[in-house]
Design a protein around this motif. Structure first.
Motif, PDB file in Angstrom:
ATOM      1  N   LEU A   1      26.404  49.713 -24.204  1.00 58.23           N
ATOM      2  CA  LEU A   1      26.213  50.965 -23.476  1.00 58.23           C
ATOM      3  C   LEU A   1      25.873  50.704 -22.014  1.00 58.23           C
ATOM      4  O   LEU A   1      26.303  51.442 -21.118  1.00 58.23           O
ATOM      5  CB  LEU A   1      25.103  51.799 -24.125  1.00 58.23           C
ATOM      6  CG  LEU A   1      25.353  52.290 -25.557  1.00 58.23           C
ATOM      7  CD1 LEU A   1      24.176  53.114 -26.052  1.00 58.23           C
ATOM      8  CD2 LEU A   1      26.637  53.093 -25.635  1.00 58.23           C
ATOM      9  N   LEU A   2      25.097  49.641 -21.765  1.00 61.21           N
ATOM     10  CA  LEU A   2      24.706  49.296 -20.398  1.00 61.21           C
ATOM     11  C   LEU A   2      25.802  48.551 -19.651  1.00 61.21           C
ATOM     12  O   LEU A   2      25.733  48.399 -18.421  1.00 61.21           O
ATOM     13  CB  LEU A   2      23.435  48.440 -20.406  1.00 61.21           C
ATOM     14  CG  LEU A   2      22.163  49.095 -20.942  1.00 61.21           C
ATOM     15  CD1 LEU A   2      21.040  48.072 -21.035  1.00 61.21           C
ATOM     16  CD2 LEU A   2      21.748  50.254 -20.046  1.00 61.21           C
ATOM     17  N   LYS A   3      26.784  48.054 -20.427  1.00 62.11           N
ATOM     18  CA  LYS A   3      27.867  47.238 -19.859  1.00 62.11           C
ATOM     19  C   LYS A   3      27.334  45.983 -19.185  1.00 62.11           C
ATOM     20  O   LYS A   3      27.831  45.546 -18.149  1.00 62.11           O
ATOM     21  CB  LYS A   3      28.712  48.054 -18.866  1.00 62.11           C
ATOM     22  CG  LYS A   3      29.485  49.199 -19.523  1.00 62.11           C
ATOM     23  CD  LYS A   3      30.342  49.933 -18.508  1.00 62.11           C
ATOM     24  CE  LYS A   3      31.253  50.948 -19.181  1.00 62.11           C
ATOM     25  NZ  LYS A   3      30.531  51.979 -19.948  1.00 62.11           N
TER      26      LYS A   3
ATOM     27  N   ILE B 265      18.630  40.194 -25.607  1.00 63.03           N
ATOM     28  CA  ILE B 265      18.980  38.996 -26.351  1.00 63.03           C
ATOM     29  C   ILE B 265      19.583  39.371 -27.701  1.00 63.03           C
ATOM     30  O   ILE B 265      19.054  40.209 -28.427  1.00 63.03           O
ATOM     31  CB  ILE B 265      17.742  38.107 -26.563  1.00 63.03           C
ATOM     32  CG1 ILE B 265      17.251  37.578 -25.202  1.00 63.03           C
ATOM     33  CG2 ILE B 265      18.040  36.955 -27.503  1.00 63.03           C
ATOM     34  CD1 ILE B 265      15.964  36.797 -25.286  1.00 63.03           C
ATOM     35  N   VAL B 266      20.718  38.752 -28.018  1.00 63.48           N
ATOM     36  CA  VAL B 266      21.407  38.994 -29.284  1.00 63.48           C
ATOM     37  C   VAL B 266      21.512  37.677 -30.029  1.00 63.48           C
ATOM     38  O   VAL B 266      21.940  36.665 -29.477  1.00 63.48           O
ATOM     39  CB  VAL B 266      22.823  39.579 -29.049  1.00 63.48           C
ATOM     40  CG1 VAL B 266      23.563  39.732 -30.367  1.00 63.48           C
ATOM     41  CG2 VAL B 266      22.732  40.918 -28.319  1.00 63.48           C
TER      42      VAL B 266
ATOM     43  N   LYS C  13      21.612  46.537 -33.103  1.00 62.04           N
ATOM     44  CA  LYS C  13      21.002  47.462 -32.128  1.00 62.04           C
ATOM     45  C   LYS C  13      21.077  46.908 -30.707  1.00 62.04           C
ATOM     46  O   LYS C  13      21.451  47.625 -29.771  1.00 62.04           O
ATOM     47  CB  LYS C  13      19.540  47.738 -32.509  1.00 62.04           C
ATOM     48  CG  LYS C  13      19.376  48.421 -33.855  1.00 62.04           C
ATOM     49  CD  LYS C  13      17.930  48.721 -34.178  1.00 62.04           C
ATOM     50  CE  LYS C  13      17.069  47.486 -34.285  1.00 62.04           C
ATOM     51  NZ  LYS C  13      17.476  46.604 -35.400  1.00 62.04           N
ATOM     52  N   SER C  14      20.704  45.642 -30.522  1.00 60.94           N
ATOM     53  CA  SER C  14      20.730  45.053 -29.178  1.00 60.94           C
ATOM     54  C   SER C  14      22.153  44.948 -28.646  1.00 60.94           C
ATOM     55  O   SER C  14      22.404  45.181 -27.462  1.00 60.94           O
ATOM     56  CB  SER C  14      20.060  43.670 -29.191  1.00 60.94           C
ATOM     57  OG  SER C  14      18.689  43.776 -29.521  1.00 60.94           O
ATOM     58  N   SER C  15      23.098  44.607 -29.522  1.00 58.33           N
ATOM     59  CA  SER C  15      24.505  44.553 -29.106  1.00 58.33           C
ATOM     60  C   SER C  15      24.978  45.931 -28.660  1.00 58.33           C
ATOM     61  O   SER C  15      25.728  46.059 -27.690  1.00 58.33           O
ATOM     62  CB  SER C  15      25.380  44.059 -30.264  1.00 58.33           C
ATOM     63  OG  SER C  15      25.073  42.724 -30.604  1.00 58.33           O
TER      64      SER C  15
ATOM     65  N   LYS D 273      31.228  44.562 -31.744  1.00 56.30           N
ATOM     66  CA  LYS D 273      31.939  43.320 -31.451  1.00 56.30           C
ATOM     67  C   LYS D 273      33.268  43.585 -30.766  1.00 56.30           C
ATOM     68  O   LYS D 273      33.617  42.935 -29.778  1.00 56.30           O
ATOM     69  CB  LYS D 273      32.159  42.533 -32.749  1.00 56.30           C
ATOM     70  CG  LYS D 273      32.793  41.167 -32.529  1.00 56.30           C
ATOM     71  CD  LYS D 273      32.865  40.386 -33.828  1.00 56.30           C
ATOM     72  CE  LYS D 273      33.459  38.999 -33.597  1.00 56.30           C
ATOM     73  NZ  LYS D 273      33.528  38.210 -34.870  1.00 56.30           N
ATOM     74  N   THR D 274      34.048  44.554 -31.274  1.00 56.37           N
ATOM     75  CA  THR D 274      35.365  44.848 -30.689  1.00 56.37           C
ATOM     76  C   THR D 274      35.311  45.987 -29.683  1.00 56.37           C
ATOM     77  O   THR D 274      36.256  46.192 -28.930  1.00 56.37           O
ATOM     78  CB  THR D 274      36.366  45.220 -31.797  1.00 56.37           C
ATOM     79  OG1 THR D 274      35.964  46.460 -32.410  1.00 56.37           O
ATOM     80  CG2 THR D 274      36.438  44.127 -32.853  1.00 56.37           C
TER      81      THR D 274
END
Length: 444
Positions: A202-204, A209-210, A195-197, A338-339
């Motif tokens: 989305l925010l770029k 924290i991830v 979720k955080s990733s 991730k990608t």
């Protein structure tokens, strides 16, 4: 980190001095998690505050420490706090008046002097008589402006706000107008599904924290993105586990924070680990609760597509087969945070979903459509013919339709499902919940 172009006021201090309690006292909507344990706040929590016609962004940070830390999450907490301090227009240094200035307070104060920022020292817990023994000691920190407050009971808060607006200045010399977000989007799911990733993508920016360990995000945290001239509020939430798996009181508060954020949202992104080989019962319950109980627009995001093989994808599809009727109503997409696969499609997708979620259908059109279908396929209940007199959309987001009928108690779930199928066949309602209110004609 700047949420807007408004001046940023950053609350700093060592752990457990009442920073989050002060933030909650100043904040109207967003609430920072408060628990009697050090290090509860990890990410930056922010909200736009208005006072006497002036607006500013208030930012809560995790406890600041200059000691060497081995814990990776705490390291990221410190990095974010440092960045917030460096970007701040005004710093609010919160200290515990009961114990007086400690070595950690002095170290933070010294660092703030080096930054050359404007600083307000807030002596918290002034309602406790023990504070009187230490108030004079805070002058040693070397800051000109010292304010005494009780964040818990609200004492001195108006004075603090007065000092804040007196110290913040804008380069333009004009007031910025804070515009509310067009709609609110929230990411929910089990712990450690990405979720955080996702929100960071989305925010770029590396906003939240991830880490690999579950429970990294401890409270619902919001930020704003702009798309097609619209401000969209996006919220990351703590992972939600099965109720019987939640033992820790802090995790109980985290789960409550997530569900509260769901209730305040317009669109929900349910993030699922697509590489896990199938959705679990808890995820199905979250989907049904969101869509059918809370009437939130829903998108299911199957993350980790980069490590999902063909066999796992088949297992995932099979786990969803018994609920195909439900997933035909909502939206879903395979992504990889991730990608970056398909992540760029998400914001346009939720923007289009919002337009469907907030659409308005003329009453005469609704009435004509539903009555025509009833003439083709009459409905009976207890051998009584069910009659519809008119249909009126009384609300959007969610789409809420009032049906005036012959006898309301006879119109139950199966009858509402019949009307819903008609609407979905006629209109583009993918991802949009439909809520019916049934009233007997002539009754209020």
């Amino acid at each position: 980190m700047k949420k807007t172009d408004l001046p940023s006021v950053v609350i700093v201090g060592r752990t457990n001095v009442g920073k989050s309690t002060l933030f909650n006292r100043l904040s109207d909507d967003i609430k920072s998690l408060v628990f009697d344990t050090c290090g509860v706040t990890r990410d930056l929590i922010s909200e736009t505050i208005s006072w006497q016609g002036k607006n500013f962004d208030l930012i809560d940070t995790g406890g600041v420490s200059f000691k060497k830390i081995d814990d990776r999450i705490l390291q990221q907490t410190q990095i974010r706090a440092q960045q917030a301090m460096e970007n701040a227009d005004l710093l609010v240094l919160v200290c515990d008046g009961i114990v007086g200035p400690l070595i950690e307070d002095r170290a933070i104060s010294s660092h703030l002097h080096k930054l050359g920022k404007k600083v307000l020292v807030v002596i918290n817990k002034i309602d406790d008589k023990r504070c009187q023994e230490h108030i004079h000691e805070f002058v040693q920190l070397g800051h000109l402006h010292i304010i005494e407050v009780s964040a818990q009971h609200g004492k001195g808060i108006a004075d603090l706000l007065e000092q804040i607006v007196n110290h913040i200045t804008k380069s333009s010399g004009q007031e910025e107008v804070s515009t509310p977000a067009s709609f609110r989007v929230i990411a929910i799911g089990k712990p450690n599904v990405g979720k955080s990733s996702l929100i960071n993508n989305l925010l770029k920016e590396d906003r939240f924290i991830v880490a690999d360990q579950p429970g990294t995000t401890r409270e619902a945290i919001s930020a704003t993105i702009r798309f097609c001239k619209e401000d969209i509020c996006v919220t990351d939430t703590p992972g939600i586990r099965r109720k019987r798996s939640v033992q820790d009181p802090l995790e109980t508060l985290m789960v409550k924070s997530s569900f509260s954020a769901v209730q305040d949202s317009d669109i929900v992104l349910l993030v699922v680990d697509g590489s896990a080989g199938g959705m679990v019962d808890q995820e199905f319950k979250l989907a049904f609760y969101t869509f059918e109980k809370q009437y939130k627009a829903l998108v299911v995001l199957f993350n980790k597509d980069d490590i999902t093989d063909e066999s796992t994808a088949v297992d995932l599809e099979n786990s969803m087969t018994p609920y195909k009727y439900f997933f035909n109503k909502v939206m879903s997409i395979q992504i990889s945070c991730k990608t970056g696969k398909n992540v760029g499609k998400i914001v346009p997708m939720i923007d289009a979903l919002w337009k469907r979620h907030s659409q308005e259908i003329p009453s005469d059109e609704l009435t004509s459509l539903l009555r025509t279908w009833l003439e083709r396929k009459p409905l009976y209940k207890n051998q009584q013919l069910l009659k519809l007199f008119n249909a009126t959309q009384i609300k959007s987001a969610p789409l809420t339709i009032l049906l005036r009928v012959s006898y309301a108690p006879l119109f139950q779930d199966s009858q509402c499902a019949f009307f819903e199928r008609i609407l979905r066949n006629k209109y583009d309602l993918r991802g949009v919940p439909v809520r019916f209110i049934i009233r007997t004609a002539g009754q209020k």
